[in-house]
Structure formats: structure tokens, C-alpha cells
Scaffold this active site. Structure first.
Site, PDB file in Angstrom:
ATOM      1  N   ASP A  51       1.725 -19.829  -6.291  1.00 53.69           N
ATOM      2  CA  ASP A  51       0.810 -21.158  -6.846  1.00 53.69           C
ATOM      3  C   ASP A  51      -0.548 -20.972  -6.881  1.00 53.69           C
ATOM      4  O   ASP A  51      -1.100 -20.600  -5.706  1.00 53.69           O
ATOM      5  CB  ASP A  51       1.473 -22.178  -5.732  1.00 53.69           C
ATOM      6  CG  ASP A  51       0.844 -23.680  -6.012  1.00 53.69           C
ATOM      7  OD1 ASP A  51       1.386 -24.236  -7.039  1.00 53.69           O
ATOM      8  OD2 ASP A  51      -0.233 -24.041  -5.688  1.00 53.69           O
ATOM      9  N   TYR A  56      -8.917 -23.454  -8.148  1.00 50.56           N
ATOM     10  CA  TYR A  56      -8.949 -22.599  -6.930  1.00 50.56           C
ATOM     11  C   TYR A  56     -10.025 -21.323  -7.091  1.00 50.56           C
ATOM     12  O   TYR A  56     -10.381 -20.769  -6.056  1.00 50.56           O
ATOM     13  CB  TYR A  56      -7.647 -22.205  -6.679  1.00 50.56           C
ATOM     14  CG  TYR A  56      -6.606 -23.141  -6.211  1.00 50.56           C
ATOM     15  CD1 TYR A  56      -6.936 -24.583  -6.237  1.00 50.56           C
ATOM     16  CD2 TYR A  56      -5.341 -22.586  -5.890  1.00 50.56           C
ATOM     17  CE1 TYR A  56      -5.939 -25.380  -5.640  1.00 50.56           C
ATOM     18  CE2 TYR A  56      -4.362 -23.614  -5.618  1.00 50.56           C
ATOM     19  CZ  TYR A  56      -4.887 -24.885  -5.453  1.00 50.56           C
ATOM     20  OH  TYR A  56      -3.786 -25.753  -5.302  1.00 50.56           O
ATOM     21  N   LYS A  85      -2.285 -25.100 -12.580  1.00 52.74           N
ATOM     22  CA  LYS A  85      -2.549 -26.679 -12.657  1.00 52.74           C
ATOM     23  C   LYS A  85      -3.619 -26.970 -13.504  1.00 52.74           C
ATOM     24  O   LYS A  85      -4.660 -26.285 -13.643  1.00 52.74           O
ATOM     25  CB  LYS A  85      -2.958 -27.094 -11.223  1.00 52.74           C
ATOM     26  CG  LYS A  85      -1.835 -26.664 -10.286  1.00 52.74           C
ATOM     27  CD  LYS A  85      -2.094 -27.180  -8.764  1.00 52.74           C
ATOM     28  CE  LYS A  85      -1.222 -26.636  -7.794  1.00 52.74           C
ATOM     29  NZ  LYS A  85      -1.606 -25.479  -7.069  1.00 52.74           N
ATOM     30  N   HIS A 118      -2.571 -31.597 -11.851  1.00 54.20           N
ATOM     31  CA  HIS A 118      -2.941 -31.436 -10.627  1.00 54.20           C
ATOM     32  C   HIS A 118      -3.089 -32.587  -9.803  1.00 54.20           C
ATOM     33  O   HIS A 118      -2.596 -32.618  -8.558  1.00 54.20           O
ATOM     34  CB  HIS A 118      -4.289 -30.719 -10.278  1.00 54.20           C
ATOM     35  CG  HIS A 118      -4.784 -30.084  -9.260  1.00 54.20           C
ATOM     36  ND1 HIS A 118      -5.463 -28.786  -9.214  1.00 54.20           N
ATOM     37  CD2 HIS A 118      -4.448 -30.160  -7.891  1.00 54.20           C
ATOM     38  CE1 HIS A 118      -5.460 -28.214  -8.145  1.00 54.20           C
ATOM     39  NE2 HIS A 118      -4.948 -29.078  -7.129  1.00 54.20           N
TER      40      HIS A 118
HETATM   41  P1  NAD Z   1      -0.481 -24.087   4.478  1.00 57.53           P
HETATM   42  O1  NAD Z   1      -0.209 -25.460   5.371  1.00 57.53           O
HETATM   43  O2  NAD Z   1       0.164 -23.360   3.733  1.00 57.53           O
HETATM   44  O3  NAD Z   1      -1.302 -23.140   5.653  1.00 57.53           O
HETATM   45  C1  NAD Z   1      -2.291 -23.599   6.482  1.00 57.53           C
HETATM   46  C2  NAD Z   1      -2.688 -22.407   7.379  1.00 57.53           C
HETATM   47  O4  NAD Z   1      -1.429 -21.737   8.320  1.00 57.53           O
HETATM   48  C3  NAD Z   1      -3.307 -21.344   6.806  1.00 57.53           C
HETATM   49  O5  NAD Z   1      -4.606 -21.409   7.042  1.00 57.53           O
HETATM   50  C4  NAD Z   1      -2.977 -19.799   7.417  1.00 57.53           C
HETATM   51  O6  NAD Z   1      -3.630 -19.178   7.972  1.00 57.53           O
HETATM   52  C5  NAD Z   1      -1.811 -20.447   8.461  1.00 57.53           C
HETATM   53  N1  NAD Z   1      -0.495 -19.677   8.647  1.00 57.53           N
HETATM   54  C6  NAD Z   1       0.132 -19.219   7.370  1.00 57.53           C
HETATM   55  N2  NAD Z   1       1.176 -18.520   7.820  1.00 57.53           N
HETATM   56  C7  NAD Z   1       1.275 -18.478   9.143  1.00 57.53           C
HETATM   57  C8  NAD Z   1       2.027 -18.107  10.292  1.00 57.53           C
HETATM   58  N3  NAD Z   1       3.153 -17.441  10.009  1.00 57.53           N
HETATM   59  N4  NAD Z   1       1.761 -18.591  11.657  1.00 57.53           N
HETATM   60  C9  NAD Z   1       0.568 -19.006  11.753  1.00 57.53           C
HETATM   61  N5  NAD Z   1      -0.253 -19.588  11.099  1.00 57.53           N
HETATM   62  C10 NAD Z   1       0.037 -19.455   9.660  1.00 57.53           C
HETATM   63  O7  NAD Z   1      -2.026 -24.385   3.681  1.00 57.53           O
HETATM   64  P2  NAD Z   1      -2.402 -24.961   2.069  1.00 57.53           P
HETATM   65  O8  NAD Z   1      -3.262 -24.140   1.759  1.00 57.53           O
HETATM   66  O9  NAD Z   1      -2.893 -26.492   2.551  1.00 57.53           O
HETATM   67  O10 NAD Z   1      -1.067 -25.167   1.444  1.00 57.53           O
HETATM   68  C11 NAD Z   1      -0.456 -24.111   0.780  1.00 57.53           C
HETATM   69  C12 NAD Z   1      -0.590 -24.120  -0.493  1.00 57.53           C
HETATM   70  O11 NAD Z   1      -0.371 -25.301  -1.471  1.00 57.53           O
HETATM   71  C13 NAD Z   1      -2.142 -23.801  -1.035  1.00 57.53           C
HETATM   72  O12 NAD Z   1      -2.895 -22.614  -0.849  1.00 57.53           O
HETATM   73  C14 NAD Z   1      -2.290 -24.147  -2.577  1.00 57.53           C
HETATM   74  O13 NAD Z   1      -1.534 -23.217  -3.235  1.00 57.53           O
HETATM   75  C15 NAD Z   1      -1.101 -25.426  -2.582  1.00 57.53           C
HETATM   76  N6  NAD Z   1      -1.804 -26.717  -2.481  1.00 57.53           N
HETATM   77  C16 NAD Z   1      -1.709 -27.733  -3.487  1.00 57.53           C
HETATM   78  C17 NAD Z   1      -2.481 -28.982  -3.571  1.00 57.53           C
HETATM   79  C18 NAD Z   1      -2.370 -29.817  -4.577  1.00 57.53           C
HETATM   80  O14 NAD Z   1      -3.059 -30.768  -4.795  1.00 57.53           O
HETATM   81  N7  NAD Z   1      -1.459 -29.611  -5.433  1.00 57.53           N
HETATM   82  C19 NAD Z   1      -3.180 -29.167  -2.324  1.00 57.53           C
HETATM   83  C20 NAD Z   1      -3.110 -28.350  -1.087  1.00 57.53           C
HETATM   84  C21 NAD Z   1      -2.572 -27.052  -1.198  1.00 57.53           C
END
Ligand code: NAD
Length: 324
Positions: A51, A56, A85, A118
Site C-alpha cells: 500500500d 507518501y 492513491k 485518498h
Molecule cells: P500501523 O498501525 O500499521 O503501525 C503502527 C506502528 O506499529 C509502526 O510504527 C510500527 O513500527 C509498529 N509495528 C509494526 N509491526 C509491529 C509489531 N509486530 N510489533 C510491534 N510494533 C509493530 O501504522 P500506519 O502507518 O498508521 O498504517 C499502516 C498503513 O496504512 C500506512 O503505512 C499506509 O500505507 C496506510 N494508511 C492509509 C491512510 C489513508 O488515509 N488511506 C492513513 C494512514 C495509513
């Protein structure tokens, strides 16, 4: 929508999407440089869905990573499901394909598997993705999203994308697209914030009734970046109930939070640029939560959003996100 052996499910246009996706957003410029290596690791350990987004600034890294993994024989292009997006400054219908083509050029891909709007809010077109007025506030644009959607349909017809969808749409905004006269393609999915503190059960039921998938982002409680974070939100992965359930299955709270979404029928994204976390996250397919534990996690829901959306409060087309 049965889950197949390759952990993919069918979307309403007949294409399949792997249910676990690798997130590539990082707010931190220094961390962005890790994106290429992390994406390669993700593909090596078995992620097949990536994704990303115009906004980004990681498309070049992701494109290079995928092309390297194709060149070394790990995967073929058709094994990878890539989501891009359409950014808000390109919502005028005549600009939609321009955004897509700019992304494809950075990626050096011929097509995207999925292209999504987006968010429902247009911004003033121009080179700055976050155009600010003299008052320091975002400059909005007034675009009929149904026309944006028609331009998305044209991108699919042109073969530049295989599927089209939306992100951050509430029910009313989805219904506006679904009831558009002459609708050619329904959105295949809506990508929204979802985790145990915001389980989106109403949006999930609505989407299921329309054969639209729901895709969860910030499934681990977001990256808690100060610029986007609602302050004073509790840290999801420190939740005592998640910790207790994780202990019972001998897994981490992160894996339990991911597994929870898959068992509810969502597609789930997870971001990590850290090797051992990426390796851990693919293990979400190796265990199963009991119905009882799923119910207890449902009980954690508290309508808690991590991502602030207040920058769009004054938008001419602003609609509040649905309460769950
Ligand atoms: P997330 O909730 O997936 O992860 C949050 C944090 O968890 C990261 O900083 C990571 O270091 C930690 N993490 C990952 N695996 C772990 C594990 N096994 N144990 C402990 N910690 C762990 O974060 P996110 O970036 O908010 O969401 C994921 C993806 O969704 C984004 O990177 C992006 O591609 C997408 N996204 C889209 C939108 C949108 O508006 N459409 C908004 C936010 C995110």
C-alpha cells in the site's frame, strides 16, 4: 468471499486482493530511506500486497524494491498487488489520470492493481500537495466526487489500473457514488482507520451489504506521529486485554490486532520498516482466535480515532466521519 490458499479474496469486480498488505507511509524523511529495503524484506518474507500513495513520497523506493525482487526471480509483477492513491489536488476529473501517470512513472510500473481516492476532500490543484493560504489553512477545492469517480472509471477502462476504490469515505459519501446515475464500476473497497478501539462494525456491515470490502489502516494504533495524532490517545499495543489474549496464544498484541481484522473479513494493512517486525507480521496466518476472544476484543471498541481529520472541518463538502 472465502479466503484462498494464497490468502487473497475476491473483490466485486472479479479481481483478487491479498488480505494482508504492507504499509509504506512514514512521516519521517530519514525513515523514508529505509522504505526500499523494508519493502524488499516484506516481499522476501511473503507479503504480496503493498500500500502506497502519491502523497507518501515513497513511490520511487517501493517501485525499485518491487523491480529488484522481480529481477532476482523472487516474484513476477503479477504476483504483487500494488495499491496507489489519487491525491486531493488532482480531484478535478481532467487531472485524475495525470496523478496516476505521475505515480506510475515514479514506480516504473505499467499499471496499478488498485487505485483509490485518498479521501473525500479536494484541495486546490498545483504542485504543492498541501496548499496553504495566508491564514496557514489548507486551500480547498470544490469538486463533485461523482465526476472524479467517472475519471477513475476511465483509468480502469484505459488499462492503467485493474481495480478502483475509495478511502476515508463515510457511508453517505459511499452512497453518493453507489447511486450515481450511469455508475459503471462500484468501488471495490473503502480503506479506513480500524483497530480494536475503532472497529468500524457499522461501516463493515454496510460495506458487506454492498459487496464492498473494508480495508483497515492504522490497525496497530498508527505510528503515533505528532503531526497526525489525536493527543492523549491510549497506546493500543499496551492494552491489557490484548496483552492477555496475546499471552494465551503465545503471540504479540500486534499479531492479535492484525488477526482480529482478518477474522472479521477485513483486508488489513500493517506498516513496519523493522526486519523482525515485518517477519513477525506475516505470521498472522499461523493462528486462529476463538470466537470468545474475538468477542472480548469487540468489547474494546470506544470510537477512538488516532488520526486527526480537523484540517478538513471547513471544507465545503465536509461530512463528519460516522460514529460507530
Ligand atoms: P500501523 O498501525 O500499521 O503501525 C503502527 C506502528 O506499529 C509502526 O510504527 C510500527 O513500527 C509498529 N509495528 C509494526 N509491526 C509491529 C509489531 N509486530 N510489533 C510491534 N510494533 C509493530 O501504522 P500506519 O502507518 O498508521 O498504517 C499502516 C498503513 O496504512 C500506512 O503505512 C499506509 O500505507 C496506510 N494508511 C492509509 C491512510 C489513508 O488515509 N488511506 C492513513 C494512514 C495509513
Amino acid at each position: 468471499m472465502a479466503q484462498s490458499k494464497d490468502h487473497a479474496i475476491r473483490m466485486n469486480d472479479g479481481n483478487k486482493i491479498p488480505v494482508l498488505g504492507f504499509g509504506t507511509y512514514s512521516p519521517d524523511d530519514a525513515e523514508k530511506s529505509k522504505c526500499e529495503e523494508a519493502t524488499k524484506i516484506a516481499i522476501e518474507v511473503g507479503f504480496r500486497h503493498i500500500d502506497c500513495a502519491y502523497l507518501y513520497n515513497t513511490e520511487e523506493q517501493v517501485g525499485r524494491a518491487v523491480r529488484e525482487k522481480i529481477a532476482d526471480g523472487t516474484v513476477k509483477r503479477e504476483d504483487i498487488f500494488y495499491t496507489g492513491k489519487l491525491w486531493s489536488t488532482f480531484y478535478r476529473p481532467e487531472l485524475v489520470q495525470t496523478c496516476l501517470e505521475q505515480s506510475l512513472k515514479k514506480l516504473q510500473f505499467d499499471y496499478m492493481d488498485l487505485f483509490i481516492i485518498h479521501n473525500p476532500y479536494a484541495l486546490q490543484p498545483g504542485p504543492n500537495p498541501l496548499p496553504l493560504g495566508e491564514n496557514g489553512k489548507l486551500i480547498y477545492d470544490n469538486v463533485d466526487l461523482r465526476q472524479t469517480w467517472e475519471a477513475m472509471e476511465a483509468c480502469k477502462d484505459a488499462g492503467l489500473v485493474k481495480s478502483i476504490g475509495v478511502s476515508n469515505f463515510n457511508r453517505q459519501q459511499l452512497e453518493m457514488i453507489l447511486s450515481k446515475p450511469g455508475l459503471k464500476y462500484k468501488p471495490v473497497l473503502n480503506q479506513v482507520e480500524s483497530h480494536p478501539y475503532l472497529n468500524q462494525s457499522k461501516m463493515l456491515a454496510f460495506c458487506k451489504s454492498k459487496d464492498i470490502l473494508l480495508e483497515a489502516y492504522s490497525a496497530l494504533g498508527s505510528q503515533r506521529n505528532a503531526a497526525w495524532l489525536n493527543k492523549e490517545t491510549p497506546v493500543l499495543l499496551e492494552d491489557p486485554l490484548l496483552a492477555a489474549i496475546a499471552k494465551k496464544y503465545n503471540r504479540s498484541p500486534a499479531l492479535v490486532a492484525l488477526r482480529y481484522q482478518l477474522q472479521r473479513g477485513l483486508v488489513v494493512l500493517v506498516k513496519s520498516f523493522t526486519k523482525n517486525q515485518i517477519e513477525e507480521n506475516i505470521q498472522v496466518f499461523d493462528f486462529h482466535l476463538s470466537q470468545e476472544d474475538m468477542k472480548s476484543i469487540d468489547g474494546l471498541h470506544r470510537n477512538q480515532r488516532y488520526l486527526k481529520v480537523d484540517a478538513f472541518f471547513g471544507h465545503p463538502q465536509y461530512l463528519p466521519l460516522d460514529e460507530d
